[in-house]
Design an enzyme around this catalytic site. Structure first.
Site, PDB file in Angstrom:
ATOM      1  CG  ASP A  67      10.187  13.237   4.359  1.00 45.22           C
ATOM      2  OD1 ASP A  67       9.684  13.571   5.441  1.00 45.22           O
ATOM      3  OD2 ASP A  67      11.051  13.896   3.779  1.00 45.22           O
ATOM      4  CG  ASN A 136      21.077  18.181  -1.248  1.00 52.48           C
ATOM      5  OD1 ASN A 136      19.995  18.562  -0.809  1.00 52.48           O
ATOM      6  ND2 ASN A 136      21.410  16.900  -1.294  1.00 52.48           N
ATOM      7  CG  HIS A 138      17.029  17.448   0.420  1.00 53.88           C
ATOM      8  ND1 HIS A 138      18.030  16.706   1.007  1.00 53.88           N
ATOM      9  CD2 HIS A 138      16.319  17.969   1.458  1.00 53.88           C
ATOM     10  CE1 HIS A 138      17.906  16.782   2.316  1.00 53.88           C
ATOM     11  NE2 HIS A 138      16.895  17.540   2.610  1.00 53.88           N
ATOM     12  CD  GLU A 143      18.834  13.727  -0.963  1.00 55.96           C
ATOM     13  OE1 GLU A 143      19.277  14.857  -1.214  1.00 55.96           O
ATOM     14  OE2 GLU A 143      18.792  13.261   0.192  1.00 55.96           O
TER      15      GLU A 143
HETATM   16  C1  F6R Z   1      11.678  16.803   6.348  1.00 56.33           C
HETATM   17  C2  F6R Z   1      12.229  16.805   4.991  1.00 56.33           C
HETATM   18  C3  F6R Z   1      13.523  17.445   4.643  1.00 56.33           C
HETATM   19  C4  F6R Z   1      13.893  18.667   5.488  1.00 56.33           C
HETATM   20  C5  F6R Z   1      15.237  19.243   5.051  1.00 56.33           C
HETATM   21  C6  F6R Z   1      15.670  20.390   5.930  1.00 56.33           C
HETATM   22  O1  F6R Z   1      10.427  16.139   6.386  1.00 56.33           O
HETATM   23  O2  F6R Z   1      11.621  16.253   4.143  1.00 56.33           O
HETATM   24  O3  F6R Z   1      13.488  17.815   3.280  1.00 56.33           O
HETATM   25  O4  F6R Z   1      12.891  19.628   5.368  1.00 56.33           O
HETATM   26  O5  F6R Z   1      16.223  18.254   5.087  1.00 56.33           O
HETATM   27  O6  F6R Z   1      15.914  19.894   7.213  1.00 56.33           O
HETATM   28  P1  F6R Z   1      16.226  20.819   8.456  1.00 56.33           P
HETATM   29  O7  F6R Z   1      14.988  21.617   8.706  1.00 56.33           O
HETATM   30  O8  F6R Z   1      16.534  19.883   9.583  1.00 56.33           O
HETATM   31  O9  F6R Z   1      17.390  21.686   8.064  1.00 56.33           O
END
Ligand code: F6R
Length: 245
Positions: A67, A136, A138, A143
């Site tokens: 992303d 959550n 995701h 989401e």
């Molecule tokens: C990152 C992404 C997100 C993260 C997720 C966890 O490219 O797509 O889905 O993997 O938000 O983030 P952290 O590792 O910062 O807890």
């Protein structure tokens, strides 16, 4: 789905790096799907260390990231492009022209997403997709409530994700409100998936995603339907799953 329990963040990072490095050794011209966020940073550091020792060669590897924020230029330190260079690409012998992220500067969302899908398809798909897990549930920026059948698309970030990502920005208002993300369909098309999770604050998300019902309300739960997923999680992240695996 295989659950690998790690002692702590460092152990999780080493185990994840081992799996990525095995992929690169087995198929030097592989396509790695990569993630940003805090969780993979330790694994990237470990890969750089092994590269410096001469143990891994990234010269034939291509990468596609999950992303990118819409509206951030590539030289913006909060862009995922910048993150990947800083945490991995600048320190290994990967060819920069073989590293891809959605183009956050493309204002036409339909074009940005179609272009990115075309890149992924032209590479023949992803061999190993690395994922972190949101509080959550995701994955990528998919989401809760997201349709499972989507490929790369533009999303409005939820309040919870904006708050969680605020720590990287000067203030909440600086966090972009939209992002381009691989969709669940893109993620599920990867041949193998590696999920990294650390910390007690993720324990609920781990339980719901990997041991709860499969539902768009918990995007990570779809991974239960993939036939080659490894979750490397530390004890704290697995603390609510005793006896379930
Ligand atoms: C990152 C992404 C997100 C993260 C997720 C966890 O490219 O797509 O889905 O993997 O938000 O983030 P952290 O590792 O910062 O807890």
């Amino acid at each position: 789905m295989k659950i690998v329990k790690a002692k702590d963040y460092n152990d999780m990072s080493r185990k994840a790096a081992n799996i990525i490095s095995a992929q690169v050794i087995m198929k030097p011209h592989c396509v790695l799907g990569l993630a940003t966020g805090s969780t993979p940073i330790g694994a990237y550091k470990q890969l750089v260390e092994w590269y410096n020792k001469g143990d891994i060669d990234f010269s034939e590897v291509s990468t596609v990231n999950l992303d990118e924020y819409k509206g951030l230029t590539r030289d913006n330190p909060q862009s995922y492009y910048y993150f990947m260079n800083e945490n991995l690409f600048d320190h290994i012998n990967i060819k920069k022209e073989n590293t891809y992220l959605p183009d956050g500067t493309e204002e036409d969302s339909a074009k940005a997403c179609a272009d990115y899908n075309a890149v992924i398809h032209s590479m023949g798909g992803v061999d190993l997709q690395l994922l972190g897990l949101g509080h959550n549930g995701h994955i990528g920026f998919n989401e809760p409530g997201i349709a499972f059948e989507k490929e790369t698309h533009c999303v409005n970030l939820t309040e919870q994700t904006i708050k969680a990502n605020m720590r990287f920005f000067l203030s909440e208002k600086d966090v972009p409100r939209q992002a381009y993300t691989m969709g669940i369909k893109t993620i599920m098309s990867a041949k193998k998936i590696l999920v990294v999770v650390s910390g007690e604050d993720k324990a609920e998300a781990v339980k719901k995603s990997f041991f709860g019902p499969i539902t768009p309300a918990v995007p990570g739960s779809i991974l239960q339907l993939h036939n080659d997923v490894v979750v490397v999680a530390d004890e704290a992240a697995l603390s609510l799953c005793e006896g379930l695996y």
